[in-house]
Design an enzyme around this catalytic site. Structure first.
Site, PDB file in Angstrom:
ATOM      1  N   GLU A 198      34.959 -13.669 -48.222  1.00  0.00           N
ATOM      2  CA  GLU A 198      33.309 -13.888 -47.567  1.00  0.00           C
ATOM      3  C   GLU A 198      32.645 -13.052 -48.721  1.00  0.00           C
ATOM      4  OE1 GLU A 198      32.671 -11.191 -43.160  1.00  0.00           O
ATOM      5  OE2 GLU A 198      34.643 -11.420 -44.215  1.00  0.00           O
ATOM      6  N   LYS A 217      29.413 -17.685 -39.088  1.00  0.00           N
ATOM      7  CA  LYS A 217      30.577 -17.095 -38.625  1.00  0.00           C
ATOM      8  C   LYS A 217      29.953 -17.173 -37.430  1.00  0.00           C
ATOM      9  CE  LYS A 217      33.135 -12.768 -39.740  1.00  0.00           C
ATOM     10  NZ  LYS A 217      33.307 -11.601 -40.605  1.00  0.00           N
ATOM     11  N   CYS A 250      36.892 -15.017 -41.788  1.00  0.00           N
ATOM     12  CA  CYS A 250      37.597 -13.543 -41.615  1.00  0.00           C
ATOM     13  C   CYS A 250      37.657 -13.598 -39.712  1.00  0.00           C
ATOM     14  CB  CYS A 250      36.852 -12.679 -41.530  1.00  0.00           C
ATOM     15  SG  CYS A 250      37.360 -11.203 -42.157  1.00  0.00           S
TER      16      CYS A 250
END
Length: 306
Positions: free
Chosen positions: A48, A119, A152
């Site tokens: 990430e 995200k 994540c």
């Protein structure tokens, strides 16, 4: 019935980006991609925010490191993808506008295709810096198989992982930065356990690529892992806070078999009509189940009281 095999050699490159040092990070990522290709990998996952580092002080600092999807970093990944015939999945701080950035991942296909996911579920102070995405995990139909993308903290929302699986992903690639928040002695990182669970309940491969290094007071789990469709680790799956390259072979066709017994299919056994509460629309009646018990003197535990 004979099943068609879909072999794929995949890699997770656990590296240590430096926050704000985009040139350094670019060289680090490029070296990791080339190294993975030399080891025979056909797909490599980077961490990430590998392009920028993670621990920004504020939005202004993030804007200084942000790049567009067709700027130097991603274009360099394109060149390496073509040169080595490898799929690259990597995280970057994406510039959306003069005042907005996203925590993004791109999948770069050697045939010239680019897929971006932003995200959706932001962790902690990320909410002060990044604009959240509003699109579901993309499923990319590559020449090697169907690849899903998340980042994540997305992995900790089981509905989101399920969404990727229902969309047909055989392999879910997840660039991650897992901060080391401590755990009981002898226990494995809970982040890895959740990856294993997500893979097992969906019969889907998951490759989570973590980072290592020390960044502005943050240490990292260093828990990069590649998990098979039964939820068992094929590589990694422990805390190793140093550079590592995980490489393993998988057969993506295994993720198309959702049967876990003669009578149980992990997706067909679902009963979505009962799950309205998961989406915020309650399916409960006005009288919860424990209301019937109260007539015989039963008192529900405190967390059930309304």
């Amino acid at each position: 019935m004979t099943r068609t095999s879909l072999p794929l050699c995949i890699a997770c490159a656990q590296i240590a980006p430096r926050v704000g040092e985009v040139d350094y990070n670019r060289q680090l990522c490029n070296a990791a991609i080339a190294h993975a290709a030399q080891q025979g990998a056909e797909l490599v996952v980077l961490p990430e925010l590998a392009q920028s580092g993670y621990a920004f002080h504020d939005l202004d600092e993030a804007l200084e490191s942000a790049e567009g999807l067709y700027d130097q970093t991603v274009m360099g990944w394109f060149e390496l993808a073509r040169q080595h015939d490898i799929i690259v999945v990597g995280g970057l701080c994406e510039r959306l506008s003069a005042v907005e950035v996203a925590n993004s991942v791109v999948l770069v296909d050697p045939r010239g295709w680019l897929t971006c996911y932003r995200k959706a579920h932001l962790w902690d102070r990320e909410k002060l810096i990044f604009t959240p995405g509003d699109q579901p995990p993309p499923i990319v139909h590559t020449a090697k198989g169907r690849i899903g993308l998340v980042i994540c903290y997305d992995l900790e929302l089981p509905e989101w992982v399920r969404l990727a699986a229902l969309g047909g992903a055989q392999l879910l690639c997840a660039p991650v930065n897992w901060p080391d928040l401590g755990r009981p002695e002898g226990e494995r990182p809970a982040e890895i356990v959740r990856v294993q669970a997500g893979a097992a309940v969906n019969r889907m491969f998951i490759a989570a690529c973590d980072r290592h290094g020390h960044e502005r007071g943050i240490d990292w789990v260093g828990g990069s892992t590649i998990v098979d469709a039964d939820g068992f680790p094929l590589a990694g799956a422990s805390s190793l806070p140093e550079a590592q390259l995980l490489v393993t072979d998988i057969d993506l066709a295994e993720a198309d078999d959702k049967w876990i017994s003669d009578h149980n299919h992990v997706h067909q056994d679902r009963r979505p009509e009962l799950y309205g509460g998961v989406c915020g629309t309650s399916t409960q009646s006005a009288h919860p189940p424990w209301a019937h018990c109260s007539r015989t003197g039963y008192s529900p535990p405190p967390h059930h009281r309304q």
